[in-house]
Design a protein around this motif. Structure first.
Motif, short mmCIF file in Angstrom:
data_model
loop_
_atom_site.label_atom_id
_atom_site.label_comp_id
_atom_site.label_asym_id
_atom_site.label_seq_id
_atom_site.Cartn_x
_atom_site.Cartn_y
_atom_site.Cartn_z
N LEU A 9 0.82 -1.20 0.00
CA LEU A 9 0.00 0.00 0.00
C LEU A 9 0.86 1.25 0.00
O LEU A 9 0.46 2.30 -0.53
N ASP A 10 2.05 1.17 0.59
CA ASP A 10 3.02 2.27 0.61
C ASP A 10 2.38 3.56 1.13
O ASP A 10 2.51 4.63 0.53
N LYS A 11 1.67 3.46 2.25
CA LYS A 11 0.99 4.60 2.85
C LYS A 11 1.57 4.92 4.22
O LYS A 11 2.11 4.05 4.91
N ARG A 12 1.47 6.18 4.62
CA ARG A 12 1.85 6.56 5.96
C ARG A 12 0.75 6.12 6.93
O ARG A 12 -0.44 6.17 6.61
N VAL A 13 1.16 5.66 8.12
CA VAL A 13 0.20 5.19 9.10
C VAL A 13 0.48 5.85 10.45
O VAL A 13 1.58 6.33 10.72
N LYS A 14 -0.57 5.90 11.26
CA LYS A 14 -0.44 6.39 12.64
C LYS A 14 -0.65 5.19 13.55
O LYS A 14 -1.69 4.54 13.53
N VAL A 15 0.37 4.89 14.37
CA VAL A 15 0.32 3.78 15.30
C VAL A 15 0.16 4.34 16.71
O VAL A 15 0.99 5.11 17.17
N THR A 16 -0.93 3.97 17.37
CA THR A 16 -1.17 4.38 18.75
C THR A 16 -0.92 3.19 19.66
O THR A 16 -1.52 2.13 19.50
N MET A 17 0.01 3.38 20.59
CA MET A 17 0.37 2.31 21.52
C MET A 17 -0.62 2.26 22.68
O MET A 17 -1.37 3.20 22.93
N GLU A 18 -0.60 1.13 23.38
CA GLU A 18 -1.50 0.98 24.53
C GLU A 18 -1.22 2.01 25.62
O GLU A 18 -2.12 2.40 26.36
N ASN A 19 0.02 2.49 25.71
CA ASN A 19 0.36 3.49 26.73
C ASN A 19 0.06 4.91 26.27
O ASN A 19 0.34 5.87 26.98
N GLY A 20 -0.49 5.07 25.04
CA GLY A 20 -0.85 6.38 24.54
C GLY A 20 0.15 7.01 23.61
O GLY A 20 -0.14 8.03 22.97
N ASP A 21 1.37 6.47 23.51
CA ASP A 21 2.36 7.00 22.59
C ASP A 21 1.88 6.85 21.15
O ASP A 21 1.22 5.86 20.80
N VAL A 22 2.22 7.83 20.31
CA VAL A 22 1.79 7.82 18.91
C VAL A 22 3.02 7.94 18.02
O VAL A 22 3.90 8.78 18.25
N PHE A 23 3.08 7.11 16.97
CA PHE A 23 4.15 7.16 15.99
C PHE A 23 3.52 7.25 14.60
O PHE A 23 2.53 6.56 14.31
#
Length: 222
Positions: free
Chosen positions: A19-33
């Protein structure tokens, strides 16, 4: 309308990477990448991972894991959600009734298709006719398949100076307001343009957006 499924549901590890798309990963502790999934690897147990690079030191975050590249993945327990990041040049349309021809329809499976026609079905549901370039064909989707749509935002003046509008009329623009939401513009170009004389209005008003897209005028441009 049905609830939106994760964009990766039903896809293999390889299909997600392609897909070669940017994604937002939200961790269980609330951190976002936020970033792209750029690296596939296999650990000593034979499990494949699709990961995001976090820094220049090549620190990777495992986002998806699967038995092989050709199997559906799972997300690690430390990851809460994974979402596609929309292009900031596009407006998100969540109601299928507000979709227009020319918008990009995003399906619940995470695919994106241009909308080429609108037609309500006999039961009153809105149907979107989409173009699928991969098979050179057309298809209709309804609200069960629809997640949201993207509409390109009109290019508007974002700084003081001279701007050409879509009709090649020249505007002298001065933007004001604490939030840069207002502009005063003097049309000094084509007198046949729908907008004539001075304008004091919001940047997103019909007076302005109807003349988009704008482009900065160069001193040497005829």
């Amino acid at each position: 309308m049905s609830s939106e499924k994760p964009f990766w549901e039903g896809k293999t590890l390889m299909e997600i990477q392609n897909l070669d798309k940017r994604v937002k990963v939200t961790m269980e502790n609330g951190d976002v990448f936020i970033g792209k999934l750029v690296r596939r690897s296999r650990d000593t147990d034979g499990i494949c991972h699709l990961s995001m690079q976090l820094d220049a030191h090549r620190t990777y975050l495992h986002v998806f894991s699967a038995e092989s590249s050709d199997t559906p993945p799972v997300i690690p327990s430390y990851v809460d959600t994974i979402e596609l990041v929309d292009d900031p040049e596009y407006e998100r349309i969540d109601n299928i009734e507000n979709v227009q021809v020319g918008d990009i329809a995003c399906t619940t499976e995470g695919n994106h298709f241009p909308v080429i026609d609108l037609k309500p079905d006999p039961l009153g549901d809105m149907l979107l006719r989409i173009r699928i370039s991969e098979i050179d064909g057309e298809y209709c989707i309804d609200s069960d398949d629809f997640a949201y749509a993207l509409r390109r935002k009109p290019k508007l003046p974002d700084h003081d100076g001279l701007w050409w509008d879509k009709d090649n009329a020249l505007w002298s623009v001065a933007i004001s307001g604490l939030d840069n939401s207002k502009l005063v513009a003097l049309l000094i170009g084509d007198p046949e343009s729908p907008v004539t004389g001075s304008v004091w209005s919001g940047l997103n008003s019909k007076h302005v957006t109807s003349q988009a897209p704008f482009r900065p005028a160069k001193a040497v441009e005829a």
